[in-house]
Motif scaffolding. Structure first.
Motif, PDB file in Angstrom:
ATOM      1  N   VAL A 115     -10.213  -9.083   9.149  1.00  0.00           N
ATOM      2  CA  VAL A 115      -9.605  -9.185   7.827  1.00  0.00           C
ATOM      3  C   VAL A 115     -10.259  -8.190   6.874  1.00  0.00           C
ATOM      4  CG1 VAL A 115      -9.014 -10.725   5.927  1.00  0.00           C
ATOM      5  CG2 VAL A 115      -9.097 -11.626   8.257  1.00  0.00           C
ATOM      6  N   LEU A 116     -11.563  -8.194   6.827  1.00  0.00           N
ATOM      7  CA  LEU A 116     -12.283  -7.280   5.943  1.00  0.00           C
ATOM      8  C   LEU A 116     -12.136  -5.837   6.419  1.00  0.00           C
ATOM      9  CD1 LEU A 116     -14.085  -6.937   3.469  1.00  0.00           C
ATOM     10  CD2 LEU A 116     -16.061  -7.299   4.959  1.00  0.00           C
ATOM     11  N   TYR A 117     -12.157  -5.624   7.720  1.00  0.00           N
ATOM     12  CA  TYR A 117     -12.001  -4.278   8.270  1.00  0.00           C
ATOM     13  C   TYR A 117     -10.689  -3.646   7.821  1.00  0.00           C
ATOM     14  CZ  TYR A 117     -11.132  -0.476  11.516  1.00  0.00           C
ATOM     15  OH  TYR A 117     -10.830   0.745  12.044  1.00  0.00           O
ATOM     16  N   VAL A 118      -9.594  -4.382   7.944  1.00  0.00           N
ATOM     17  CA  VAL A 118      -8.281  -3.834   7.579  1.00  0.00           C
ATOM     18  C   VAL A 118      -8.215  -3.549   6.087  1.00  0.00           C
ATOM     19  CG1 VAL A 118      -5.795  -4.271   7.533  1.00  0.00           C
ATOM     20  CG2 VAL A 118      -7.124  -4.911   9.538  1.00  0.00           C
ATOM     21  N   ALA A 119      -8.718  -4.468   5.267  1.00  0.00           N
ATOM     22  CA  ALA A 119      -8.700  -4.262   3.813  1.00  0.00           C
ATOM     23  C   ALA A 119      -9.503  -3.015   3.433  1.00  0.00           C
ATOM     24  CB  ALA A 119      -9.251  -5.488   3.103  1.00  0.00           C
ATOM     25  N   LEU A 120     -10.679  -2.854   4.008  1.00  0.00           N
ATOM     26  CA  LEU A 120     -11.500  -1.680   3.707  1.00  0.00           C
ATOM     27  C   LEU A 120     -10.916  -0.400   4.299  1.00  0.00           C
ATOM     28  CD1 LEU A 120     -15.080  -3.167   4.207  1.00  0.00           C
ATOM     29  CD2 LEU A 120     -14.032  -2.464   2.047  1.00  0.00           C
ATOM     30  N   ASP A 121     -10.361  -0.492   5.502  1.00  0.00           N
ATOM     31  CA  ASP A 121      -9.779   0.680   6.154  1.00  0.00           C
ATOM     32  C   ASP A 121      -8.591   1.220   5.365  1.00  0.00           C
ATOM     33  OD1 ASP A 121      -9.779   2.553   8.352  1.00  0.00           O
ATOM     34  OD2 ASP A 121      -7.961   1.553   9.060  1.00  0.00           O
ATOM     35  N   ASN A 122      -7.785   0.336   4.812  1.00  0.00           N
ATOM     36  CA  ASN A 122      -6.637   0.783   4.012  1.00  0.00           C
ATOM     37  C   ASN A 122      -7.097   1.606   2.812  1.00  0.00           C
ATOM     38  OD1 ASN A 122      -4.705  -0.455   5.644  1.00  0.00           O
ATOM     39  ND2 ASN A 122      -4.817  -2.367   4.520  1.00  0.00           N
ATOM     40  N   ILE A 123      -8.203   1.227   2.220  1.00  0.00           N
ATOM     41  CA  ILE A 123      -8.742   1.964   1.076  1.00  0.00           C
ATOM     42  C   ILE A 123      -9.398   3.262   1.555  1.00  0.00           C
ATOM     43  CG2 ILE A 123     -10.410   1.894  -0.832  1.00  0.00           C
ATOM     44  CD1 ILE A 123      -7.925   0.003  -1.138  1.00  0.00           C
ATOM     45  N   THR A 124     -10.179   3.182   2.620  1.00  0.00           N
ATOM     46  CA  THR A 124     -10.866   4.352   3.154  1.00  0.00           C
ATOM     47  C   THR A 124      -9.881   5.442   3.589  1.00  0.00           C
ATOM     48  OG1 THR A 124     -12.655   2.941   3.934  1.00  0.00           O
ATOM     49  CG2 THR A 124     -12.535   5.139   4.885  1.00  0.00           C
ATOM     50  N   GLN A 125      -8.782   5.024   4.209  1.00  0.00           N
ATOM     51  CA  GLN A 125      -7.767   5.977   4.677  1.00  0.00           C
ATOM     52  C   GLN A 125      -6.868   6.468   3.544  1.00  0.00           C
ATOM     53  OE1 GLN A 125      -7.731   7.225   7.721  1.00  0.00           O
ATOM     54  NE2 GLN A 125      -9.397   5.900   8.390  1.00  0.00           N
ATOM     55  N   LYS A 126      -7.046   5.898   2.352  1.00  0.00           N
ATOM     56  CA  LYS A 126      -6.247   6.248   1.172  1.00  0.00           C
ATOM     57  C   LYS A 126      -4.751   6.033   1.414  1.00  0.00           C
ATOM     58  CE  LYS A 126      -9.458   9.672  -0.775  1.00  0.00           C
ATOM     59  NZ  LYS A 126     -10.651   9.112  -0.298  1.00  0.00           N
ATOM     60  N   TYR A 127      -4.435   4.903   2.051  1.00  0.00           N
ATOM     61  CA  TYR A 127      -3.039   4.571   2.305  1.00  0.00           C
ATOM     62  C   TYR A 127      -2.331   4.197   1.004  1.00  0.00           C
ATOM     63  CZ  TYR A 127      -3.919   4.254   7.362  1.00  0.00           C
ATOM     64  OH  TYR A 127      -4.232   4.522   8.669  1.00  0.00           O
ATOM     65  N   THR A 128      -1.052   4.535   0.950  1.00  0.00           N
ATOM     66  CA  THR A 128      -0.221   4.078  -0.161  1.00  0.00           C
ATOM     67  C   THR A 128       0.036   2.589   0.045  1.00  0.00           C
ATOM     68  OG1 THR A 128       1.846   4.493   1.011  1.00  0.00           O
ATOM     69  CG2 THR A 128       0.922   6.341  -0.285  1.00  0.00           C
ATOM     70  N   LEU A 129       0.701   1.960  -0.905  1.00  0.00           N
ATOM     71  CA  LEU A 129       0.999   0.528  -0.760  1.00  0.00           C
ATOM     72  C   LEU A 129       1.886   0.274   0.454  1.00  0.00           C
ATOM     73  CD1 LEU A 129       0.710  -2.347  -1.766  1.00  0.00           C
ATOM     74  CD2 LEU A 129       2.636  -1.944  -3.313  1.00  0.00           C
ATOM     75  N   ILE A 130       2.877   1.126   0.674  1.00  0.00           N
ATOM     76  CA  ILE A 130       3.766   0.952   1.835  1.00  0.00           C
ATOM     77  C   ILE A 130       2.991   1.138   3.134  1.00  0.00           C
ATOM     78  CG2 ILE A 130       5.815   1.867   3.018  1.00  0.00           C
ATOM     79  CD1 ILE A 130       6.426   0.311   0.433  1.00  0.00           C
ATOM     80  N   GLU A 131       2.153   2.156   3.203  1.00  0.00           N
ATOM     81  CA  GLU A 131       1.336   2.367   4.402  1.00  0.00           C
ATOM     82  C   GLU A 131       0.365   1.212   4.609  1.00  0.00           C
ATOM     83  OE1 GLU A 131       1.139   7.262   4.524  1.00  0.00           O
ATOM     84  OE2 GLU A 131      -0.263   6.155   3.254  1.00  0.00           O
ATOM     85  N   THR A 132      -0.181   0.690   3.525  1.00  0.00           N
ATOM     86  CA  THR A 132      -1.056  -0.481   3.606  1.00  0.00           C
ATOM     87  C   THR A 132      -0.304  -1.665   4.184  1.00  0.00           C
ATOM     88  OG1 THR A 132      -2.493   0.228   1.805  1.00  0.00           O
ATOM     89  CG2 THR A 132      -2.389  -2.135   2.219  1.00  0.00           C
ATOM     90  N   MET A 133       0.920  -1.863   3.738  1.00  0.00           N
ATOM     91  CA  MET A 133       1.719  -2.990   4.238  1.00  0.00           C
ATOM     92  C   MET A 133       2.030  -2.819   5.734  1.00  0.00           C
ATOM     93  SD  MET A 133       4.197  -3.361   0.949  1.00  0.00           S
ATOM     94  CE  MET A 133       4.842  -5.020   1.094  1.00  0.00           C
ATOM     95  N   VAL A 134       2.386  -1.611   6.140  1.00  0.00           N
ATOM     96  CA  VAL A 134       2.696  -1.355   7.556  1.00  0.00           C
ATOM     97  C   VAL A 134       1.447  -1.565   8.411  1.00  0.00           C
ATOM     98  CG1 VAL A 134       3.321   0.464   9.210  1.00  0.00           C
ATOM     99  CG2 VAL A 134       4.642   0.181   7.107  1.00  0.00           C
TER     100      VAL A 134
END
Length: 190
Positions: A115-134
């Motif tokens: 859970v924490l890994y995915v939340a941090l990875d989305n920020i680290t990878q600089k994903y947009t909201l749509i990419e974060t959702m996918v």
């Protein structure tokens, strides 16, 4: 096409359990019965998706504008803990049998590093909201896929004649290792 590649990569190629070995506690603990594995998989999908989207919003609309990016880790941990508590209360009220079958592993979702890994990875990878959702759907879907396959194999193994030294966790680890090797064949997909 970029979103499809992201989804396929998170689901199969970079499967969080079999390539990164994250989330092994619920993977090994809940996968003895198929019904428990499915229930845990659905709960993890819901928690990771919700926590990741909320974390993304918190980071980009609160922490970053205020210059508090360094607070993301503690903020995400608190957000995840609160979110899991709501999920736990909901499951306890609406599905007592699932709540009982998940046992201690449901509150452990709070400390599940996935859970924490995915939340941090989305920020680290600089994903947009749509990419974060996918990404936040694909990663736990891959987690659930592997758990369902693993639970099915473990149920079949429990009815077979396994040599005494390999009974229980040893055969489970051997099975997980063989699954990791099999999933490495997806490496060229994305």
């Amino acid at each position: 096409m970029n979103l499809f590649t992201l989804f396929l990569s998170a689901l199969l190629v970079n499967n969080i359990v079999l390539s990164k070995f994250i989330g092994m506690c619920p993977f090994m603990g809940v996968s003895t019965k198929l019904s428990s594995a499915i229930g845990m998989g659905i709960a993890v999908i819901f928690v990771i998706f919700g926590a990741s989207v909320l974390s993304w919003v918190l980071y980009y609309f609160v922490l970053q504008p205020m210059g508090l990016e360094y607070m993301k880790l503690i903020s995400f941990i608190l957000l995840i803990a609160a979110f899991v508590q709501f999920v736990e209360m909901y499951i306890k009220k609406n599905s007592p049998s699932l709540y009982k079958s998940l046992g201690i592993y449901l509150p452990l979702i709070t400390t599940n590093c996935c859970v924490l890994y995915v939340a941090l990875d989305n920020i680290t990878q600089k994903y947009t909201l749509i990419e974060t959702m996918v990404n936040s759907i694909a990663v736990p879907a891959g987690f659930m896929l592997v758990m369902v396959i693993f639970a099915t194999i473990r149920e079949r193994l429990s009815g077979n004649d396994v040599p005494k030294p390999f009974q229980g966790n040893p055969i489970a680890f051997v099975t997980a290792a063989i699954m990791a090797i099999a999933f490495s064949a997806f490496a060229g997909l994305a």
